[in-house]
Design a protein around this motif. Structure first.
Motif, PDB file in Angstrom:
ATOM      1  N   ILE A  74       0.856  -1.183   0.000  1.00 56.70           N
ATOM      2  CA  ILE A  74       0.000   0.000   0.000  1.00 56.70           C
ATOM      3  C   ILE A  74       0.892   1.233   0.000  1.00 56.70           C
ATOM      4  N   MET A  75       0.365   2.295  -0.580  1.00 57.88           N
ATOM      5  CA  MET A  75       1.062   3.572  -0.603  1.00 57.88           C
ATOM      6  C   MET A  75       0.366   4.535   0.352  1.00 57.88           C
ATOM      7  N   VAL A  76       1.145   5.126   1.247  1.00 58.35           N
ATOM      8  CA  VAL A  76       0.597   6.057   2.228  1.00 58.35           C
ATOM      9  C   VAL A  76       1.150   7.459   1.969  1.00 58.35           C
ATOM     10  N   PHE A  77       0.260   8.405   1.721  1.00 58.98           N
ATOM     11  CA  PHE A  77       0.634   9.814   1.608  1.00 58.98           C
ATOM     12  C   PHE A  77       0.493  10.419   3.004  1.00 58.98           C
ATOM     13  N   ALA A  78       1.588  10.960   3.553  1.00 60.59           N
ATOM     14  CA  ALA A  78       1.545  11.473   4.920  1.00 60.59           C
ATOM     15  C   ALA A  78       2.280  12.800   5.046  1.00 60.59           C
ATOM     16  N   ALA A  79       1.801  13.618   5.959  1.00 54.79           N
ATOM     17  CA  ALA A  79       2.412  14.925   6.232  1.00 54.79           C
ATOM     18  C   ALA A  79       3.885  14.753   6.590  1.00 54.79           C
ATOM     19  N   ALA A  80       4.691  15.729   6.188  1.00 55.24           N
ATOM     20  CA  ALA A  80       6.140  15.651   6.393  1.00 55.24           C
ATOM     21  C   ALA A  80       6.514  15.468   7.861  1.00 55.24           C
ATOM     22  N   SER A  81       5.730  16.059   8.757  1.00 52.24           N
ATOM     23  CA  SER A  81       6.035  15.956  10.187  1.00 52.24           C
ATOM     24  C   SER A  81       5.839  14.550  10.735  1.00 52.24           C
ATOM     25  N   LEU A  82       5.264  13.656   9.926  1.00 51.14           N
ATOM     26  CA  LEU A  82       5.028  12.281  10.362  1.00 51.14           C
ATOM     27  C   LEU A  82       6.104  11.313   9.873  1.00 51.14           C
ATOM     28  N   LYS A  83       7.113  11.817   9.189  1.00 51.94           N
ATOM     29  CA  LYS A  83       8.078  10.931   8.538  1.00 51.94           C
ATOM     30  C   LYS A  83       8.724   9.929   9.492  1.00 51.94           C
ATOM     31  N   LYS A  84       9.241  10.409  10.598  1.00 49.79           N
ATOM     32  CA  LYS A  84       9.950   9.518  11.517  1.00 49.79           C
ATOM     33  C   LYS A  84       9.012   8.507  12.166  1.00 49.79           C
ATOM     34  N   THR A  85       7.876   8.974  12.655  1.00 50.96           N
ATOM     35  CA  THR A  85       6.954   8.086  13.357  1.00 50.96           C
ATOM     36  C   THR A  85       6.273   7.100  12.411  1.00 50.96           C
ATOM     37  N   PHE A  86       5.857   7.564  11.242  1.00 47.70           N
ATOM     38  CA  PHE A  86       5.175   6.660  10.318  1.00 47.70           C
ATOM     39  C   PHE A  86       6.133   5.624   9.734  1.00 47.70           C
ATOM     40  N   THR A  87       7.387   5.997   9.570  1.00 48.90           N
ATOM     41  CA  THR A  87       8.365   5.012   9.104  1.00 48.90           C
ATOM     42  C   THR A  87       8.495   3.898  10.133  1.00 48.90           C
TER      43      THR A  87
END
Length: 260
Positions: free
Chosen positions: A40-53
């Protein structure tokens, strides 16, 4: 002579046919299908990069065969990409306004769910050499300040603070994402930048964070939703459940995000 050759030939053909059937009867396609990962591809706000990774890594561990790919950028840029035809299965915004835009464009497959909140802070060089102590200090002459563009959630929140405090900033640049603002400060291109507390915390000793009480009046809530165009809605929903569930919430809280 002919009677002797014909049986031998028939036997040879039978062996060849049997071998051919044996090779084609192997469930190659099913094996390939079962081995192929679900993505799946997730589009996420830049501020979520560390946590979403981190959440994505845990999601893959908990769901063998599942893979998550991310595209991180300013929420407004992500909405623009989606409305122009970019493919994604999940969208996570840094504010409700941009999620509403996605909903109005008919991109969502269901109601969005709020999963976190974030507050602004001021990022400065270690040791705070320019003596920035309050929000009003950002308007000092000669101070190079960087903020997010108004259409970006962190930029909209910054404008809210300006309005409530009566302080007008004159930034040297307006960036398309909060990570770009932070990079300007860490690279020495700016004296100060208005970012989220999570971004300043994630930068470690590269910056110092200056909190200001007015930030409490400009908190951003983060919503997440599955998209109508998803090619794997079941897996997309499962990822959303992970973000909003105990696993995701623990990772987000550890990074400094607040509850929605």
């Amino acid at each position: 002579m002919i009677k002797r050759v014909m049986p031998a030939l028939a036997v040879g053909l039978l062996i060849a046919a049997t071998a051919g059937c044996g090779s084609s009867s192997q469930p190659a396609s099913s094996t390939t299908a079962s081995a192929a990962p679900q993505k799946i591809m997730v589009f996420a706000a830049a501020s979520l990069k560390k946590t979403f990774t981190e959440i994505g890594d845990q999601f893959s561990k908990d769901n063998p065969g599942a893979a998550v790919e991310f595209s991180f950028a300013g929420s407004s840029d992500l909405v623009t990409q989606l409305t122009q035809g970019a493919h994604a299965d999940v969208f996570a915004s840094a504010d409700i306004r941009n999620m509403d835009k996605a909903a109005q464009a008919g991109l969502l497959s269901g109601a969005p769910v709020s999963f976190a909140s974030n507050t602004l802070t001021i990022a400065v060089a270690p040791g705070n050499p320019k003596g920035v102590n309050v929000f009003a200090d950002l308007a000092k002459p000669g101070l190079n300040v960087v903020v997010c563009a108004p259409q970006v959630p962190c930029g909209s929140a910054t404008q809210t603070v300006e309005t409530k405090t009566g302080v007008t900033l004159n930034p040297v640049s307006e960036e398309s994402s909060v990570t770009d603002v932070l990079n300007k400060v860490t690279s020495g291109q700016a004296d100060a930048g208005v970012v989220y507390v999570t971004d300043a915390a994630g930068a470690g000793d590269k910056v110092a964070a200056v909190s200001f009480p007015e930030a409490a009046g400009a908190v951003n809530t983060y919503p997440i939703a599955t998209l109508r165009q998803s090619g794997n809605p079941a897996l997309a929903s499962k990822f959303v459940d992970t973000v909003t569930g105990p696993v995701g919430q623990q990772i987000l809280t550890k990074a400094g995000f607040g509850t929605p």
